[in-house]
Design an enzyme around this catalytic site. Structure first.
Site, mmCIF file in Angstrom:
data_model
loop_
_atom_site.group_PDB
_atom_site.id
_atom_site.type_symbol
_atom_site.label_atom_id
_atom_site.label_comp_id
_atom_site.label_asym_id
_atom_site.label_seq_id
_atom_site.Cartn_x
_atom_site.Cartn_y
_atom_site.Cartn_z
ATOM 1 N N ASP A 67 0.586 -1.232 -0.107
ATOM 2 C CA ASP A 67 0.104 0.020 -0.151
ATOM 3 C C ASP A 67 0.697 1.380 0.082
ATOM 4 O O ASP A 67 2.010 1.268 0.400
ATOM 5 C CB ASP A 67 -0.839 -0.050 1.185
ATOM 6 C CG ASP A 67 -0.436 -0.746 2.506
ATOM 7 O OD1 ASP A 67 0.770 -0.521 2.468
ATOM 8 O OD2 ASP A 67 -1.385 -1.140 3.322
ATOM 9 N N ASP A 136 -7.591 -3.501 14.371
ATOM 10 C CA ASP A 136 -9.127 -3.715 13.888
ATOM 11 C C ASP A 136 -9.212 -4.727 13.214
ATOM 12 O O ASP A 136 -9.996 -5.145 12.426
ATOM 13 C CB ASP A 136 -9.615 -2.523 13.154
ATOM 14 C CG ASP A 136 -9.043 -2.075 11.983
ATOM 15 O OD1 ASP A 136 -7.901 -2.592 11.642
ATOM 16 O OD2 ASP A 136 -9.234 -0.956 11.280
ATOM 17 N N HIS A 138 -7.438 -5.238 10.209
ATOM 18 C CA HIS A 138 -7.157 -5.031 8.639
ATOM 19 C C HIS A 138 -5.872 -5.595 8.124
ATOM 20 O O HIS A 138 -4.903 -5.747 9.121
ATOM 21 C CB HIS A 138 -7.332 -3.455 8.332
ATOM 22 C CG HIS A 138 -6.130 -2.654 8.779
ATOM 23 N ND1 HIS A 138 -6.177 -1.539 9.581
ATOM 24 C CD2 HIS A 138 -4.621 -2.843 8.808
ATOM 25 C CE1 HIS A 138 -4.966 -1.078 9.884
ATOM 26 N NE2 HIS A 138 -4.003 -1.642 9.334
ATOM 27 N N GLU A 143 -9.707 -2.262 5.307
ATOM 28 C CA GLU A 143 -10.393 -1.950 6.635
ATOM 29 C C GLU A 143 -11.687 -2.716 6.684
ATOM 30 O O GLU A 143 -12.283 -3.313 5.693
ATOM 31 C CB GLU A 143 -10.725 -0.436 6.603
ATOM 32 C CG GLU A 143 -9.792 0.717 6.428
ATOM 33 C CD GLU A 143 -8.907 0.669 7.700
ATOM 34 O OE1 GLU A 143 -8.848 -0.210 8.566
ATOM 35 O OE2 GLU A 143 -8.157 1.813 7.908
HETATM 36 C C1 F6R Z 1 1.242 -1.604 5.824
HETATM 37 C C2 F6R Z 1 0.349 -2.484 6.094
HETATM 38 C C3 F6R Z 1 -0.849 -2.265 7.295
HETATM 39 C C4 F6R Z 1 0.074 -2.605 8.585
HETATM 40 C C5 F6R Z 1 -0.768 -2.677 9.869
HETATM 41 C C6 F6R Z 1 -0.159 -2.987 11.283
HETATM 42 O O1 F6R Z 1 1.935 -1.721 4.755
HETATM 43 O O2 F6R Z 1 -0.251 -2.902 4.977
HETATM 44 O O3 F6R Z 1 -1.853 -3.251 7.280
HETATM 45 O O4 F6R Z 1 0.784 -3.909 8.521
HETATM 46 O O5 F6R Z 1 -1.492 -1.388 10.194
HETATM 47 O O6 F6R Z 1 0.740 -1.739 11.261
HETATM 48 P P1 F6R Z 1 1.920 -1.845 12.489
HETATM 49 O O7 F6R Z 1 3.090 -2.772 12.123
HETATM 50 O O8 F6R Z 1 2.511 -0.503 12.536
HETATM 51 O O9 F6R Z 1 1.138 -2.205 13.782
#
Ligand code: F6R
Length: 260
Positions: A67, A136, A138, A143
């Site tokens: 992303d 959450d 995701h 989301e």
């Molecule tokens: C980032 C991504 C997100 C993160 C998720 C957890 O490329 O795709 O899904 O993996 O938000 O983020 P952290 O590791 O910062 O807790």
């Protein structure tokens, strides 16, 4: 789903780096799917350490990130392109032109999403996809409520995700409101998936993803449909799983069988 419970975040990082290194050693032209955020930083650090200490080359690897924030140019200090360059790419021998991150400030966001899907396809698909998980549930920026069949597209970020990610920006107002993200359908086409999670803040999401019902309300539960997922968590992130003892036993049995 293989569930590996490690003592701490450092052990999760070591395990993940070894998995990625083994993938590249067994197929030097691997196509890797990569993630950003706080969780993979340790794994990338460990992968760089391995790169410097064992014979391994990324010269023929292609990478696709999950992303990118909409509106952030590649050079922006908080862009995921910048994150990847600084945390991994500039420390290994991968040519930058073989690393793909969605272009968050593309003239046509829709065109960029279609082109990204096409590029993944034309390079033969993703061999190993690294994932983190949001509090959450995701995965990438799919989301809660995202279609389980979704493809790369622009997705509005929830307030929770923006709050969680505000730590990387000067203030929450600066966190973009949307992102280009691979879809759940795109992710599920990867040949194998490695999800890593650390800390108590991920415990509920991990438990729901592994032991809860398959539901678009918890995007990570979609991994239950995939035949080759390894989930690596530290003790804190494992704390919500009811069958943790069974997962530990399965890993012990797996190790025993490997000795035979
Ligand atoms: C980032 C991504 C997100 C993160 C998720 C957890 O490329 O795709 O899904 O993996 O938000 O983020 P952290 O590791 O910062 O807790």
């Amino acid at each position: 789903m293989r569930i590996v419970i490690q003592p701490d975040a450092a052990a999760v990082a070591t395990f993940a780096a070894m998995e990625i290194a083994n993938q590249v050693k067994s197929k030097p032209s691997s196509c890797l799917g990569l993630a950003t955020g706080g969780t993979p930083v340790g794994a990338y650090r460990e992968l760089i350490r391995l790169y410097k200490s064992i014979p391994i080359s990324f010269a023929n690897v292609n990478t696709f990130n999950l992303d990118e924030y909409v509106g952030l140019a590649a050079e922006h200090p908080c862009s995921y392109r910048r994150f990847m360059n600084e945390n991994l790419f500039q420390h290994i021998d991968i040519p930058l032109e073989q690393t793909f991150v969605p272009i968050g400030d593309a003239g046509s966001l829709h065109g960029e999403c279609l082109a990204y899907e096409e590029r993944i396809r034309s390079l033969g698909g993703i061999d190993l996809q690294l994932l983190g998980i949001g509090s959450d549930g995701h995965i990438a920026f799919n989301e809660p409520g995202s279609s389980l069949a979704s493809r790369t597209r622009v997705k509005t970020l929830t307030q929770l995700t923006r709050t969680d990610n505000a730590r990387f920006f000067d203030s929450i107002e600066q966190v973009p409101k949307s992102a280009i993200t691979m879809g759940i359908g795109t992710i599920l086409e990867s040949r194998s998936i490695l999800l890593i999670a650390c800390g108590a803040g991920k415990a509920d999401a991990i438990a729901a993803a592994v032991e809860g019902p398959l539901s678009a309300a918890l995007p990570a539960s979609s991994l239950q449909l995939h035949p080759c997922v390894t989930l690596v968590v530290d003790q804190a992130a494992a704390a919500g799983m009811k069958r943790a003892d069974y997962y530990r036993m399965s890993e012990a049995e797996r190790a025993r069988l490997e000795q035979l």
